[in-house]
Every structure is written in C-alpha cells, then in structure tokens.
Scaffold this motif. Structure first.
Motif, short mmCIF file in Angstrom:
data_model
loop_
_atom_site.label_atom_id
_atom_site.label_comp_id
_atom_site.label_asym_id
_atom_site.label_seq_id
_atom_site.Cartn_x
_atom_site.Cartn_y
_atom_site.Cartn_z
N PHE A 1 -11.30 18.40 17.90
CA PHE A 1 -11.40 16.97 17.64
C PHE A 1 -10.09 16.23 17.94
N GLY A 2 -9.09 16.98 18.41
CA GLY A 2 -7.83 16.34 18.78
C GLY A 2 -6.76 16.38 17.71
N LEU A 3 -6.99 17.13 16.63
CA LEU A 3 -6.00 17.25 15.56
C LEU A 3 -5.14 18.49 15.80
N ASN A 4 -3.89 18.28 16.16
CA ASN A 4 -3.01 19.40 16.49
C ASN A 4 -1.79 19.49 15.59
N GLU A 5 -1.43 18.40 14.91
CA GLU A 5 -0.25 18.40 14.05
C GLU A 5 -0.67 18.75 12.62
N LEU A 6 -0.95 20.02 12.41
CA LEU A 6 -1.48 20.50 11.13
C LEU A 6 -0.49 21.45 10.48
N GLU A 7 -0.56 21.54 9.17
CA GLU A 7 0.34 22.41 8.43
C GLU A 7 -0.49 23.40 7.62
N LEU A 8 -0.29 24.69 7.89
CA LEU A 8 -1.00 25.74 7.17
C LEU A 8 -0.13 26.25 6.02
N ALA B 1 -1.63 11.10 -0.07
CA ALA B 1 -1.76 11.96 -1.26
C ALA B 1 -2.89 12.96 -1.09
N GLN B 2 -4.02 12.52 -0.51
CA GLN B 2 -5.15 13.42 -0.28
C GLN B 2 -5.01 14.06 1.10
N ASP B 3 -3.97 14.92 1.27
CA ASP B 3 -3.62 15.38 2.60
C ASP B 3 -4.28 16.68 3.02
N THR B 4 -5.04 17.30 2.14
CA THR B 4 -5.70 18.56 2.49
C THR B 4 -7.02 18.28 3.19
N ILE B 5 -7.14 18.74 4.44
CA ILE B 5 -8.40 18.58 5.17
C ILE B 5 -9.37 19.69 4.80
N PHE B 6 -8.85 20.92 4.76
CA PHE B 6 -9.73 22.00 4.29
C PHE B 6 -8.90 23.11 3.68
N GLY B 7 -9.57 23.91 2.87
CA GLY B 7 -8.90 25.02 2.22
C GLY B 7 -9.91 26.10 1.86
N GLY B 8 -9.38 27.25 1.52
CA GLY B 8 -10.28 28.35 1.16
C GLY B 8 -9.49 29.57 0.77
N ILE C 1 -10.86 33.59 9.90
CA ILE C 1 -11.39 32.44 9.17
C ILE C 1 -10.45 31.25 9.28
N ILE C 2 -9.15 31.50 9.08
CA ILE C 2 -8.16 30.43 9.17
C ILE C 2 -8.12 29.85 10.57
N SER C 3 -8.09 30.72 11.57
CA SER C 3 -8.01 30.26 12.96
C SER C 3 -9.26 29.49 13.34
N LEU C 4 -10.41 29.90 12.83
CA LEU C 4 -11.68 29.21 13.12
C LEU C 4 -11.60 27.75 12.69
N GLY C 5 -11.11 27.52 11.48
CA GLY C 5 -10.99 26.15 10.99
C GLY C 5 -10.00 25.33 11.81
N ILE C 6 -8.88 25.95 12.16
CA ILE C 6 -7.86 25.25 12.95
C ILE C 6 -8.39 24.94 14.36
N ARG C 7 -9.06 25.91 14.98
CA ARG C 7 -9.62 25.68 16.32
C ARG C 7 -10.65 24.57 16.31
N GLU D 1 -4.50 26.44 2.61
CA GLU D 1 -4.89 25.05 2.78
C GLU D 1 -4.33 24.54 4.10
N ILE D 2 -5.10 23.70 4.78
CA ILE D 2 -4.65 23.04 6.00
C ILE D 2 -4.43 21.57 5.65
N LYS D 3 -3.22 21.11 5.89
CA LYS D 3 -2.85 19.74 5.51
C LYS D 3 -2.58 18.88 6.74
N ASP D 4 -2.86 17.59 6.58
CA ASP D 4 -2.51 16.59 7.58
C ASP D 4 -1.76 15.49 6.83
N ASN D 5 -0.46 15.39 7.06
CA ASN D 5 0.38 14.45 6.31
C ASN D 5 0.00 13.00 6.52
#
Length: 424
Positions: free
Chosen positions: A154-161, A276-283, A143-149, A268-272
């Motif tokens: 879309f070109g977002l690679n600098e993510l923080e899990l 302040a609203q840095d969470t793109i998705f979570g679960g 599930i986590i990898s699915l969201g990251i993939r 949670e997956i964050k994009d700095n």
C-alpha cells in the motif's frame, strides 16, 4: 424522530468503499501467496470463550465487551478480537488432525466499548492471520514479514518494528514475582489503575501510558533479562530470521500487548505519522491459548491489523490508492422509444463488462449530462428518436471533449476499441 448511527460506529459510503475493497483484494492476494486461507467465524460467541481466552483481568473483558443474554439465558458476546474464535474453530472442527501447520486469515468487524477517537471505534474492522500448530521461530518471522509486506504493497515503507519476548509458563512466574516486588515498592508513584493491577495482572502495568507510571516502569526489571534458556534461544532465533529477511527491529522489553494469552514473541508495527495511536498492527505467539480453551497443547502465532488505522496512516502520508469511482459510459436518453432501446443496450454493455448507466428520473438532456459528469463517466452518448432512425449517434470522451459518430449497432465493438486504446 431522527435516527443516527450508534456512537462509535460509522457508515462507510461510496466512494470510500472502493478503498476498502482494494485493501481487501490486496489482502486476499498477498496472504494467498503465503499460503494462508480465509476463515469466517461467527460475529458472536459464548462469553466464556473470551473470558478464558483473553483473560478475565484484561481491560477488554472487564470493561469493553458487548455482552448479552439470548432468549435461552446463555451469555453471548460480540467478538472483541479474532484469535480466540479461530482457535475455538480449529479445535471444534478437529483441524489438528489435518496436515500442519494450519494457516488462516480473516477480515471482519470487531466490537469493543471504548471511548471513540481517531482510529478507534466501537465497531472496527480487522484483518488478521493465525499460524497454528508450529513453534518454529521462522514462522514468527514469517508472520511479521507478512504484515510488513502487506503494508508495503500500500506504499507504507517507513515503519518501526518493536519486538519482545514475554517468556513462557516456566520463566514468567519468576519474572512476575520480581516485577510485583518492584511495583509494590514504588506503588505510591503509580496511578490508581496500575495500583489495582499489581496483584491481579502486573504485566498490564508495563502497558500504562501515564507519565508518572512511565518513570517507574522504565526502571522496572526487564523480562528479556529473565527468560529461561528455551525462551531466550527462541527469541534469538526469531531475530536471526528477521535478519535474514533484512527487516529492521528494535527490542522493546516493555512491550507486553493487551491480552493474557501471549507467550514468547510479541511485536508491534508502528507508524509515527499516526501520533498517539501509532500502532498499525501487532501480535505475537500464544502457545497456551488452545490448552486454556480446549485442553489441547497447540502452539500458535498471529497478528491483527486495524483497517481504520491503516486508512489513517495512508491519509497521513498522502498515499492515494489506485481506485477510481465512475462509469465507462453514460447513455443520455431522449423519449420513451429511445429509453426502451437504450435499456437493451445498457444490458448488453454491462454483460460485456462495461460499467454503464442511464437516466431513471426522466430528466432533460442538460441534467443528464450533469449527472454523467458527477459520475465521472468516461464517455457519454445521446440517444433519441433521430439517432434511432439514423442508427447513428455521437459518442463523446468526457475528459478530452473529442467526439466520434458511431453506428448504434456497433456500440459494443466501439466501446471495446475505445477502452483498448486507453489501456495501451
């Protein structure tokens, strides 16, 4: 009287809708590769579903739900999130009798009465996934990898899990008791909101962003140090599967998410770049939800991703999605007879898959050409009585300015050749 869209809602207009369509198309593609299938649940449900499922002392249920009575006096609520509805559907339609696990995804609007701000609206849009009827830690990692993939598409690679375990019904009560004792001792340093939560929902205190509260929270007992052996083993297994996929993560013992139904894994997956609203998705995992709303012990895990947040993240990184607004051909018309013939050509071109437009305002040639330019037309062609009489006209490439005379009866074939050359 001038009407405006209600506060916290937005009109999504062309060409921005092309970005939304692209995101949705990629979502269908990626989720399908993981064998997740789309589910569409009602926009509103009986209010009790969310009260029982999300938790009566959560901010969503206490402050943010759009709740109303229908003409039969029944309390209904616009869905504030997607998981409770999906589990209700799973139970109601007896999907548990089919081959398991069940893998669903959804895309659609949600509703919460919040203070509108960047990336947060009262009508917002989520895409999410739910994997139901398996407690396998490998599924948590999937599930986590699915969201990251998906985000990487879309070109977002600098993510923080950020990763945590919130325990289960066996070990969490002991942890909550310890947390309550600690928070009570430090009650005077907490904000009023957190003070009220100590007895009702102490885990919610860990989610507070108040600076004074943060200093207290950082020294609070850690749930990761109070897990039972089963939860501890599950958490270690999740990490091992993430290691197999070479997905970096950091353990965040303060991560509890905002809904009461979570058990075990929370993430949670964050994009700095979002501030302040840095969470793109979570679960996370919600093994007790089906039992809470349907008296059936069925484990599950999922995530929800805010499309508005995703678009903000893409914008912050200056990532352009490969979408273009425009038409392949704009037919400029002179005279009534030419308009009739052009209308027939228009239909043939559209039926063959070309995006084609013509004038409907009886404008002059100059105004029509300006309109073609505004529509980003690849090609234009002028058709008047002279062109009809000669069965010939000049087609112009609007980017290069090159022109070519063609037979009108061959227009369809000419367009096919021109588009084929561009693709090559």
């Amino acid at each position: 009287m001038k009407f405006k869209a209600p506060r916290g809602t937005n009109d999504i207009l062309p060409p921005a809708t092309l970005k939304w369509q692209y995101i949705e198309e990629k979502t269908h593609e990626v989720f399908s590769n993981y064998n997740y299938h789309e589910i569409r649940t009602p926009i509103f449900e009986y209010t009790e579903l969310f009260q029982r499922g999300i938790g009566e002392v959560t901010d969503i249920v206490e402050k943010e739900m759009y709740t109303f009575e229908d003409k039969g006096g029944r309390s209904l609520t616009l869905r504030p999130e997607g998981t409770a509805s999906v589990i209700r559907s799973f139970l109601e339609n007896k999907i548990y009798g089919q081959a398991q696990p069940t893998k669903y995804y959804y895309i659609g609007p949600m509703f919460r009465y919040e203070r509108p701000q960047s990336g947060r609206f009262r009508q917002f849009h989520q895409l999410g996934v739910e994997a139901i009827a398996s407690n396998d830690p490998a599924l948590d990692a999937e599930i986590i990898s699915l969201g990251i993939r998906l985000l990487q598409k879309f070109g977002l690679n600098e993510l923080e899990l950020n990763l945590n375990s919130v325990g289960c019904q066996e070990c969490r009560p002991d942890y909550v008791a310890k947390l309550k004792e600690y928070l009570t001792k430090n009650k005077e340093q907490l904000c009023d909101n957190c003070k009220s939560r100590i007895e009702r929902s102490p885990l919610r205190v860990l989610d507070c962003k108040n600076k004074n509260c943060q200093s207290v929270i950082n020294s609070a007992p850690k749930i990761t140090e109070n897990l039972c052996s089963s939860c501890d083993e599950h958490f270690k297994e999740v990490q091992s599967y993430l290691d197999i996929l070479e997905i970096d993560y950091q353990i965040n013992p303060l991560l509890v998410r905002g809904l009461d139904y979570y058990t075990n894994t929370a993430f949670e997956i964050k994009d700095n770049a979002l501030g302040a609203q840095d969470t793109i998705f979570g679960g996370g995992r919600y093994n007790g939800l089906a039992e809470e709303i349907g008296n059936r012990d069925v484990p599950g895990i999922g995530f929800a991703l805010g499309i508005e947040r995703l678009l903000l993240s893409l914008e912050a990184k200056d990532i352009k999605l490969p979408v273009e607004a425009g038409v392949d051909l704009y037919i400029t018309v002179i005279g009534a007879k030419a308009k009739r013939e052009s209308f027939k050509l228009l239909d043939k071109l559209r039926s063959s898959g070309f995006k084609t437009e013509m004038d409907y305002l009886d404008r002059g040639v100059g105004s029509q050409m300006k309109s073609a330019d505004r529509m980003n037309a690849e090609y234009t062609i002028i058709i008047g009585e002279d062109e009809l009489n000669k069965n010939a006209a000049t087609i112009r490439n609007m980017k290069s300015g090159t022109e070519k005379e063609i037979k009108l009866t061959n227009l369809l074939e000419e367009m096919k050749q021109l588009v084929a050359k561009e693709e090559n």
